[in-house]
Design a protein around this motif. Structure first.
Motif, short mmCIF file in Angstrom:
data_model
loop_
_atom_site.label_atom_id
_atom_site.label_comp_id
_atom_site.label_asym_id
_atom_site.label_seq_id
_atom_site.Cartn_x
_atom_site.Cartn_y
_atom_site.Cartn_z
N ILE A 127 0.82 -1.21 0.00
CA ILE A 127 0.00 0.00 0.00
C ILE A 127 0.85 1.26 0.00
O ILE A 127 0.43 2.32 -0.51
CB ILE A 127 -0.97 -0.01 1.20
N ASN A 128 2.08 1.18 0.54
CA ASN A 128 2.96 2.36 0.60
C ASN A 128 3.40 2.83 -0.78
O ASN A 128 3.89 3.94 -0.93
CB ASN A 128 4.18 2.05 1.46
N ARG A 129 3.24 1.98 -1.80
CA ARG A 129 3.59 2.37 -3.16
C ARG A 129 2.52 3.25 -3.80
O ARG A 129 2.77 3.89 -4.82
CB ARG A 129 3.80 1.13 -4.03
N PHE A 130 1.32 3.27 -3.21
CA PHE A 130 0.20 3.91 -3.89
C PHE A 130 -0.50 5.00 -3.08
O PHE A 130 -1.23 5.81 -3.63
CB PHE A 130 -0.84 2.85 -4.29
N VAL A 131 -0.29 5.03 -1.80
CA VAL A 131 -1.07 5.92 -0.95
C VAL A 131 -0.17 6.84 -0.16
O VAL A 131 0.62 6.39 0.68
CB VAL A 131 -1.97 5.11 0.02
N PHE A 132 -0.26 8.14 -0.44
CA PHE A 132 0.40 9.12 0.40
C PHE A 132 -0.34 9.19 1.73
O PHE A 132 -1.55 9.02 1.79
CB PHE A 132 0.38 10.51 -0.26
N LYS A 133 0.39 9.48 2.78
CA LYS A 133 -0.22 9.58 4.10
C LYS A 133 -0.15 11.02 4.59
O LYS A 133 0.68 11.80 4.14
CB LYS A 133 0.50 8.66 5.10
N ALA A 134 -1.01 11.34 5.53
CA ALA A 134 -0.98 12.67 6.15
C ALA A 134 0.37 12.88 6.84
O ALA A 134 0.99 11.91 7.31
CB ALA A 134 -2.12 12.80 7.15
N PRO A 148 1.13 11.51 12.13
CA PRO A 148 0.77 10.10 12.30
C PRO A 148 -0.71 9.91 12.60
O PRO A 148 -1.32 10.71 13.32
CB PRO A 148 1.65 9.65 13.48
N TYR A 149 -1.26 8.85 12.03
CA TYR A 149 -2.69 8.58 12.18
C TYR A 149 -3.10 8.50 13.65
O TYR A 149 -4.15 9.03 14.05
CB TYR A 149 -3.04 7.27 11.47
N GLU A 150 -2.28 7.84 14.49
CA GLU A 150 -2.63 7.68 15.90
C GLU A 150 -2.77 9.03 16.60
O GLU A 150 -3.66 9.21 17.44
CB GLU A 150 -1.57 6.83 16.61
N GLU A 151 -1.91 9.98 16.24
CA GLU A 151 -2.00 11.32 16.83
C GLU A 151 -3.23 12.06 16.34
O GLU A 151 -3.92 12.74 17.12
CB GLU A 151 -0.73 12.11 16.50
N LEU A 152 -3.54 11.93 15.05
CA LEU A 152 -4.74 12.56 14.51
C LEU A 152 -5.99 12.01 15.18
O LEU A 152 -6.90 12.77 15.55
CB LEU A 152 -4.83 12.34 12.99
N LEU A 153 -6.05 10.71 15.34
CA LEU A 153 -7.22 10.09 15.96
C LEU A 153 -7.37 10.53 17.41
O LEU A 153 -8.49 10.80 17.88
CB LEU A 153 -7.11 8.57 15.88
N HIS A 157 -6.05 9.40 5.07
CA HIS A 157 -6.34 10.14 6.30
C HIS A 157 -6.42 11.65 6.05
O HIS A 157 -6.42 12.44 7.00
CB HIS A 157 -5.29 9.88 7.39
N GLY A 158 -6.51 12.05 4.78
CA GLY A 158 -6.54 13.48 4.47
C GLY A 158 -7.77 14.18 5.02
O GLY A 158 -7.69 15.34 5.47
N LEU A 159 -8.92 13.53 4.99
CA LEU A 159 -10.15 14.13 5.52
C LEU A 159 -10.04 14.31 7.03
O LEU A 159 -10.41 15.35 7.58
CB LEU A 159 -11.35 13.26 5.16
#
Length: 312
Positions: free
Chosen positions: A96-103, A106-111, A156-158
């Motif tokens: 998945i890291n080849r296709f999806v940019f991440k925010a 870190p997701y855990e901090e955003l959540l 996680h952009g939204l």
């Protein structure tokens, strides 16, 4: 790790790639071939498969991720991939890291931040509406981009866009005391949630039929209205919340059916405008050398942005 746009003329490649689009054409001799756009996080690249095998049209399908092998060649002053073969990958085989940019956060901090802000909405009716909508749409809200290409267009952009706006709102609330904090937070949390229906996809997103015909503003307004009706909410809070999501683009020409007519609705629209526009500018200027200009940024009326040089 190497990506499809890292390969130079004459190099052979063997990588995972997302099929963005594919059409069947014929060459000058009348022989059919597949003309495609492949994608990973390095961007897109044109590709051709000149020899079509019996099962290729079932494998080379828009939205599929394949392991493709071939060679980079020059054609009409640009590079393209000539594909020899492609194998469909199972879900477990896809990187998945080849296709999806991440925010960038870190997701855990955003959540963690999101849950903290949501817990501060204690009004019973606002809470009922939030719970009603998130019971069905939370998973997509936490993973979807905020747009297909314009701003916060990554995994996680939204969520990142929403948390960024909540952070801004907290500062404004501390400065302008006469604001309904819970209503403002609830409005920000829901304002773009219609994007989870407006967009569709997994690794590459496009507008759904509902997204094209209705749009995310009308979608989220309908969801809030549905919650108000089904939960028998008659207080003004529910109406004010629906007004905020309807007016969050700030101007009629930007797609809002109504203009913001409360302090909270106005502030929501202004924070949304700041956060989305700054994300667009940051994204564009990161690709430009110091002392250079961006390409035209159409969400900013087609203007180009200058990137200042470092102090000498």
């Amino acid at each position: 790790m190497k990506f499809i746009n890292d390969y130079l003329e004459g190099e052979e490649f063997a990588e995972q790639a997302l099929i963005v689009s594919v059409t069947k054409n014929t060459n000058k001799n009348g022989k059919p071939y597949l003309d495609m756009q492949l994608k990973d996080i390095s961007g897109t690249r044109n590709a051709k498969k000149w020899d079509i095998l019996p099962n290729d049209e079932n494998i080379f399908v828009s939205g599929n991720i394949l392991f493709v092998e071939g060679k980079v060649v020059a054609f009409n002053n640009s590079l393209q991939l000539n594909i020899n073969r492609g194998d469909l990958l199972s879900e477990s085989e896809i990187d998945i890291n080849r296709f999806v940019f991440k925010a960038p956060v870190p997701y855990e901090e955003l959540l963690k931040q999101f849950n903290n802000y949501r817990s501060q909405v204690k009004n019973e009716d606002l809470n009922k509406i939030l719970n009603y909508i998130f019971d069905r749409h939370l998973d997509k809200f936490l993973t979807y981009p905020a747009a297909s290409s314009i701003h916060h267009d990554y995994r996680h952009g939204l969520l990142y866009h929403t948390v960024s706006m909540l952070n801004h709102a907290e500062h404004f609330i501390n400065y302008y005391g006469d604001l309904d904090q819970e209503l403002l937070y609830a409005g920000i949390i829901l304002h773009d949630l219609g994007k989870v229906i407006e967009l569709e996809g997994k690794y590459s997103f496009k507008y759904s039929l509902e997204g094209k015909l209705i749009g995310h503003i009308s979608i989220i307004s309908s969801l809030v209205g549905e919650a108000r009706n089904n939960l028998h909410i008659t207080s003004e809070k529910g109406l004010l919340l629906q007004h905020m999501v309807l007016s969050h683009h700030g101007q009629l020409e930007y797609g809002s059916p109504v203009l913001p007519l409360t302090k909270e609705a106005l502030l929501l629209s202004m924070i949304d405008n700041i956060d989305s526009k700054m994300n667009i500018v940051i994204k564009a200027t990161e690709e430009v050398e110091k002392g250079g200009y961006t390409s035209k940024l159409f969400p900013l009326d087609g203007r180009i942005m200058y990137v200042p040089k470092d102090d000498e």
